[in-house]
Design an enzyme around this catalytic site. Structure first.
Site, PDB file in Angstrom:
ATOM      1  N   CYS A  49       0.707  -0.809   0.505  1.00  0.00           N
ATOM      2  CA  CYS A  49       0.242   0.016  -0.109  1.00  0.00           C
ATOM      3  C   CYS A  49       1.075   0.994   0.457  1.00  0.00           C
ATOM      4  CB  CYS A  49      -0.776  -0.228   0.857  1.00  0.00           C
ATOM      5  SG  CYS A  49      -2.371   1.274   1.299  1.00  0.00           S
ATOM      6  N   CYS A  53       0.176   5.219   6.954  1.00  0.00           N
ATOM      7  CA  CYS A  53      -0.320   4.734   8.436  1.00  0.00           C
ATOM      8  C   CYS A  53       1.102   3.617   9.488  1.00  0.00           C
ATOM      9  CB  CYS A  53      -1.772   3.654   8.332  1.00  0.00           C
ATOM     10  SG  CYS A  53      -2.413   4.044   6.760  1.00  0.00           S
ATOM     11  N   CYS A  56       0.357   0.121   9.863  1.00  0.00           N
ATOM     12  CA  CYS A  56       0.066  -0.813   8.927  1.00  0.00           C
ATOM     13  C   CYS A  56       1.049  -1.512   8.950  1.00  0.00           C
ATOM     14  CB  CYS A  56      -0.894  -0.316   8.339  1.00  0.00           C
ATOM     15  SG  CYS A  56      -1.643  -1.092   7.043  1.00  0.00           S
ATOM     16  N   CYS A  93     -16.127  -9.333   5.689  1.00  0.00           N
ATOM     17  CA  CYS A  93     -15.547  -8.249   5.437  1.00  0.00           C
ATOM     18  C   CYS A  93     -14.374  -8.277   4.059  1.00  0.00           C
ATOM     19  CB  CYS A  93     -15.553  -7.381   6.541  1.00  0.00           C
ATOM     20  SG  CYS A  93     -14.336  -5.998   6.125  1.00  0.00           S
ATOM     21  N   CYS A 124     -19.820  -6.705   3.687  1.00  0.00           N
ATOM     22  CA  CYS A 124     -19.114  -5.408   4.199  1.00  0.00           C
ATOM     23  C   CYS A 124     -17.902  -4.893   3.498  1.00  0.00           C
ATOM     24  CB  CYS A 124     -18.805  -5.332   5.400  1.00  0.00           C
ATOM     25  SG  CYS A 124     -18.159  -4.005   6.054  1.00  0.00           S
ATOM     26  N   CYS A 184     -19.855   2.018   9.011  1.00  0.00           N
ATOM     27  CA  CYS A 184     -18.612   0.609   9.688  1.00  0.00           C
ATOM     28  C   CYS A 184     -17.497   1.927  10.108  1.00  0.00           C
ATOM     29  CB  CYS A 184     -17.735  -0.412   9.192  1.00  0.00           C
ATOM     30  SG  CYS A 184     -17.356  -1.034  10.491  1.00  0.00           S
ATOM     31  N   ARG A 256     -18.055  -3.429  17.847  1.00  0.00           N
ATOM     32  CA  ARG A 256     -17.189  -4.536  17.863  1.00  0.00           C
ATOM     33  C   ARG A 256     -15.809  -4.698  18.167  1.00  0.00           C
ATOM     34  NH1 ARG A 256     -16.631  -4.730  12.155  1.00  0.00           N
ATOM     35  NH2 ARG A 256     -19.067  -5.141  12.178  1.00  0.00           N
TER      36      ARG A 256
END
Ligand code: SAM
Ligand code: DTB
Ligand code: SF4
Length: 318
Positions: A49, A53, A56, A93, A124, A184, A256
């Site tokens: 990616c 972040c 991550c 998801c 999702c 979400c 969650r």
């Protein structure tokens, strides 16, 4: 009515028993069944990616054990979804390590959504930022939820992520709502933020109009090679308080208990359920890191006498 940061901070400062009692009452009033939703994750495009972040393991710029792969085929995704359904999951998801999807990616994801829905699972996806037309295409395909996290407070955001800003996240959330999908949206606790910043983050979620239907609260999983690898996280009781406050400020949301459950242990997870958490990620893997084994989760829920969301699925727990 809006929730102020000062009000959230007052909740953080309540005696623990008082906070837990208030959260449990709100939970009972809004979820008399007291059931737990099970959501299974699958990484449909892992690693590589371009974003930065700090938490991550999938960011290409950090040297982690994650290997970048190409997008899975529709049939591979459907095989995982069938296994999730078989294991009693409610929602499937699909996550991709993208800053934003390309239009041809959306076409493939649409085929996945349709296939997963046909199995009778809620769908999702979490694919990064969406243009309004992309959100519309996903909504038209029948996607039930889109996950896009605010992750933390606006003032702490730039300490963790520099390749996009808070407003980008809010813009995508707006497109998701306009396309008629449920939202979400949650974040990560334990990245070095202050309690006041945690309070601002919860207030921001609660003041989204309407607030998200699903609120994933992750505890940071510190991954070697990422900038937050050595971050110490928060006292588990502070994490429980955060769950309780999410429940009180977003009474009808499914809150969650998300990443980081392995490190929390059974007793703290039990406290989180008492504080109003009523959803978990279910399955041995999150996206790239480990989650508790499904057997261990079934045992934990059975030991606590907690039912899963659809009554017909309670039998998988015994
Ligand atoms: N790339 C898309 C995006 O960022 O929106 C979707 C996938 S991204 C991995 C989804 C969420 O996973 C992030 O917003 C973050 O809340 C969570 N996450 C990622 N790494 C994490 C970690 N090490 N610990 C806890 N949560 C994490
Ligand atoms: C969310 O809030 N947590 C999930 C899901 N939404 C996509 C992801 C957690 C990822 C944890 C790190 C990993 O496994 O790579
Ligand atoms: Fe990319 Fe999402 Fe990871 Fe950020 S959280 S680096 S956008 S996969």
């Amino acid at each position: 009515m809006s929730t102020t940061v000062a009000q959230v901070l007052e909740l953080y400062e309540l005696p623990m028993n008082e906070l837990m009692a208030r959260a449990a009452t709100t939970h009972r009033e809004n979820f008399p069944e007291g059931d737990i939703e099970l959501a299974t994750l699958l990484s449909i495009k892992t690693g590589g990616c371009p974003e930065d972040c700090g938490y991550c393991p999938q960011a290409a710029r950090y040297h982690t054990d994650v290997k970048a792969t190409k997008m899975l085929d529709v049939e591979e995704v459907l095989e995982a979804a069938r296994a999730a359904k078989e294991a009693g999951s409610n929602r499937f998801c699909m996550g991709a390590a993208w800053r934003e999807p390309k239009d041809h990616d959306i076409e493939k994801v649409v085929a996945m959504i349709k296939g997963v829905k046909d199995l009778g699972l809620e769908t999702c996806a979490t694919l990064g930022m969406l243009a309004p037309e992309q959100a519309k295409a996903l909504g038209d395909a029948g996607l039930d939820f889109y996950n896009h996290n605010l992750d933390t407070s606006e003032d702490f955001y730039a300490s963790v992520i520099k390749t996009r800003d808070y407003q980008d996240r809010l813009d995508t959330l707006k497109s998701v709502r306009s396309a008629g999908m449920s939202v979400c949206c949650g974040g990560i606790i334990g990245m070095g933020e202050t309690r006041a910043q945690r309070a601002a983050f919860i207030a921001k979620l609660a003041n989204l109009d309407p607030y998200p239907e699903s609120v994933p609260i992750n505890h940071l999983v510190p991954v070697p090679g990422t900038p937050l690898a050595d971050q110490k996280g928060v006292d588990p009781l502070e994490f429980v308080r955060t769950i309780a406050i999410a429940r009180i400020t977003m009474p009808t949301a499914r809150v969650r208990l998300s990443a980081g459950r392995q490190e929390l242990g059974r007793a703290i997870q039990a406290m989180c359920f008492m504080a109003g958490a009523n959803s978990i990620f279910y399955g041995d893997k999150l996206l790239t890191t480990n989650n508790p084994e499904a057997d261990a989760d079934r045992e934990l829920l059975a030991d606590l006498g907690l039912k899963t969301k659809a009554a017909s699925r309670a039998e998988v727990l015994v």
